[in-house]
Design a protein around this motif. Structure first.
Motif, PDB file in Angstrom:
ATOM      1  N   LEU A   1      -2.791  -2.336  -8.163  1.00 27.97           N
ATOM      2  CA  LEU A   1      -3.844  -3.433  -8.130  1.00 27.97           C
ATOM      3  C   LEU A   1      -3.732  -4.909  -8.637  1.00 27.97           C
ATOM      4  O   LEU A   1      -4.099  -5.737  -8.350  1.00 27.97           O
TER       5      LEU A   1
ATOM      6  N   TRP B   1      -8.728   5.580   0.015  1.00 31.80           N
ATOM      7  CA  TRP B   1      -8.736   6.083  -1.452  1.00 31.80           C
ATOM      8  C   TRP B   1      -8.947   7.546  -1.702  1.00 31.80           C
ATOM      9  O   TRP B   1      -8.105   8.307  -2.279  1.00 31.80           O
TER      10      TRP B   1
ATOM     11  N   ASN C   1       0.899  -1.335  -0.240  1.00 31.28           N
ATOM     12  CA  ASN C   1       0.121  -0.089   0.009  1.00 31.28           C
ATOM     13  C   ASN C   1       0.914   1.154   0.162  1.00 31.28           C
ATOM     14  O   ASN C   1       0.630   2.199  -0.924  1.00 31.28           O
TER      15      ASN C   1
ATOM     16  N   SER D   1      -0.782  -6.907  -3.699  1.00 35.16           N
ATOM     17  CA  SER D   1      -2.039  -7.065  -3.035  1.00 35.16           C
ATOM     18  C   SER D   1      -2.363  -5.896  -2.201  1.00 35.16           C
ATOM     19  O   SER D   1      -3.081  -6.121  -1.057  1.00 35.16           O
ATOM     20  N   VAL D   2      -2.404  -4.707  -2.959  1.00 30.65           N
ATOM     21  CA  VAL D   2      -2.982  -3.581  -2.289  1.00 30.65           C
ATOM     22  C   VAL D   2      -4.433  -3.538  -2.155  1.00 30.65           C
ATOM     23  O   VAL D   2      -5.196  -4.235  -2.805  1.00 30.65           O
ATOM     24  N   SER D   3      -4.872  -3.021  -0.915  1.00 30.02           N
ATOM     25  CA  SER D   3      -6.363  -3.151  -0.808  1.00 30.02           C
ATOM     26  C   SER D   3      -6.693  -1.951   0.389  1.00 30.02           C
ATOM     27  O   SER D   3      -6.012  -1.969   1.477  1.00 30.02           O
ATOM     28  N   LEU D   4      -7.358  -0.757  -0.069  1.00 26.05           N
ATOM     29  CA  LEU D   4      -7.503   0.319   0.683  1.00 26.05           C
ATOM     30  C   LEU D   4      -9.362   0.527   1.078  1.00 26.05           C
ATOM     31  O   LEU D   4      -9.924   0.200  -0.152  1.00 26.05           O
ATOM     32  N   PRO D   5      -9.544   0.733   2.113  1.00 25.92           N
ATOM     33  CA  PRO D   5     -11.056   1.183   2.128  1.00 25.92           C
ATOM     34  C   PRO D   5     -11.304   2.475   1.329  1.00 25.92           C
ATOM     35  O   PRO D   5     -10.606   3.301   1.133  1.00 25.92           O
TER      36      PRO D   5
END
Length: 231
Positions: free
Chosen positions: A104, A116, A35, A108-112
């Protein structure tokens, strides 16, 4: 009309995104904190547009007959500068979006959703001081020297400021000067929403201070150029 003309001209030479994506692949090869890497490399892409669109673009145009002609038109310098800002914002958004898209797909990026939005706002506001630095380069550097100067500052500040690697991964000598660089303040400001941390207000205060200083140098350079042109 100025913004449209500049955007079309730059669209014919889209040399901003490819080097950024290449460097992102190099940075994402080491595991962990995807991230944060995504956020800082998006910042790297955005300030690259600011450096070259403003720094190199203004320096080259200052020496061109077209610039002399534009100064005879009933359009103030503020309108032309805002047009350049609009064009640069479009390319900066495209470059940052490309980096995020690669992240993406390959990591393994993942943000709520809220994170963002915070990251997008941080990119937008955090890039402004570097746009002002680019304007200062454009009015102080000669046309032939603007590109190497912008390249040197862009790459050196990005590396030493922690946009490629986190500060803890930098060599000790570089790590000592890193906290005093504007790119370090930007890297910390971008890493916060990517890590779910509260905004680092000391970094934002530093960016404001750098922006004010770059604005003063840019205005000084503009008036210096005006005096030389009509002397």
């Amino acid at each position: 009309m100025h913004a449209r003309a500049m955007t079309i001209e730059l669209a014919r030479h889209p040399a901003y995104v490819v080097p950024t994506l290449f460097l992102f692949f190099l940075g994402s090869a080491s595991a962990g904190r995807d991230n944060v890497r995504m956020a800082t490399f998006a910042g790297f892409a955005a300030i690259g547009v600011a450096f070259f669109q403003f720094g190199v673009g203004i320096a080259v145009e200052r020496a061109s007959p077209w610039e002399s002609y534009l100064r005879t038109l009933p359009v103030g310098v503020g309108v032309r500068l805002l047009a350049r800002v609009g064009s640069a914002a479009a390319f900066a958004a495209a470059a940052s979006t490309a980096v995020v898209a690669v992240a993406l797909v390959t990591t393994s990026v993942s943000l709520p959703p809220a994170a963002w939005l915070e990251l997008a706002a941080a990119l937008l506001v955090g890039t402004l001081p570097f746009a002002l630095l680019g304007v200062a380069i454009g009015y102080w550097a000669p046309a032939r020297g603007a590109l190497p100067i912008a390249n040197l500052l862009y790459l050196a500040l990005s590396y030493a400021g922690g946009l490629w690697f986190r500060p803890a991964e930098l060599p000790r000598a570089v790590g000592r000067i890193s906290p005093f660089l504007p790119t370090r303040a930007l890297a910390d400001a971008l890493a916060a929403p990517a890590s779910g941390l509260p905004p680092p207000w000391h970094s934002w205060c530093a960016l404001i201070g750098f922006g004010a200083a770059f604005f003063g140098v840019a205005v000084w350079g503009y008036h210096r150029d005006e005096n030389r042109r009509y002397r």
